[in-house]
Design an enzyme around this catalytic site. Sequence first.
Site, PDB file in Angstrom:
ATOM      1  CE1 TYR A  22      -0.917  -4.844  -2.378  1.00 42.15           C
ATOM      2  CE2 TYR A  22      -2.143  -4.153  -4.289  1.00 42.15           C
ATOM      3  CZ  TYR A  22      -0.661  -4.208  -3.173  1.00 42.15           C
ATOM      4  OH  TYR A  22      -0.019  -3.162  -3.920  1.00 42.15           O
ATOM      5  CG  HIS A  99       3.590  -5.400   3.477  1.00 45.23           C
ATOM      6  ND1 HIS A  99       3.317  -4.695   3.265  1.00 45.23           N
ATOM      7  CD2 HIS A  99       5.465  -5.829   4.712  1.00 45.23           C
ATOM      8  CE1 HIS A  99       4.307  -3.360   4.526  1.00 45.23           C
ATOM      9  NE2 HIS A  99       5.157  -4.087   5.161  1.00 45.23           N
ATOM     10  CG  LEU A 100      -2.150  -9.195   1.845  1.00 46.44           C
ATOM     11  CD1 LEU A 100      -3.550  -8.483   1.016  1.00 46.44           C
ATOM     12  CD2 LEU A 100      -2.117 -10.133   1.941  1.00 46.44           C
ATOM     13  CB  SER A 101       2.735  -7.986  -2.922  1.00 45.12           C
ATOM     14  OG  SER A 101       2.891  -6.462  -2.200  1.00 45.12           O
ATOM     15  NE  ARG A 110       4.623  -0.553  -4.491  1.00 41.45           N
ATOM     16  CZ  ARG A 110       2.943  -0.001  -4.341  1.00 41.45           C
ATOM     17  NH1 ARG A 110       2.849  -0.327  -3.019  1.00 41.45           N
ATOM     18  NH2 ARG A 110       2.471   0.852  -5.261  1.00 41.45           N
TER      19      ARG A 110
END
Length: 150
Positions: A22, A99-101, A110
Amino acid sequence: MNVLVVHGPNLNLLGTREPGIYGVLTLDRINEEISALAEELGCSVSFFQSNSEGAIIDAIQQACGACDGILINPAAYTHTSVAIRDALAAVALPVVEVHLSNIHRREEFRHHSFIAPVAVGQIAGFGADSYLLGLRALFTYIKKEIVTKA
């Protein structure tokens, strides 16, 4: 133009929580970067973070009539919350999911987003820049929508 930025569960721990995934920026620092970009674009932003699904739904519902769009990182609720998805659909505001990732390069569970079908777009995998890219995209989308309706 007013945009609500919604940060989901555990994002209050950014900077210390799994920095390899993150990043090292805190949520406050990310909000500062979003605010600076919003000022450059000529729009205003308000921020909301909660670890509670119900509180996030309340914030989304309160955006109806007060905001022109929603930039949301639903975090883990991306993969589990039909209720947040339904709240976003109910307010009928343009939504960009961020989303960060890159959720599609992570664990299989996910990969599915309940939010994506009610969003105008999704940006993932660019760390904190996902928010900035998302705000630019949402701003452009709303401006085009305003011109189209005029």
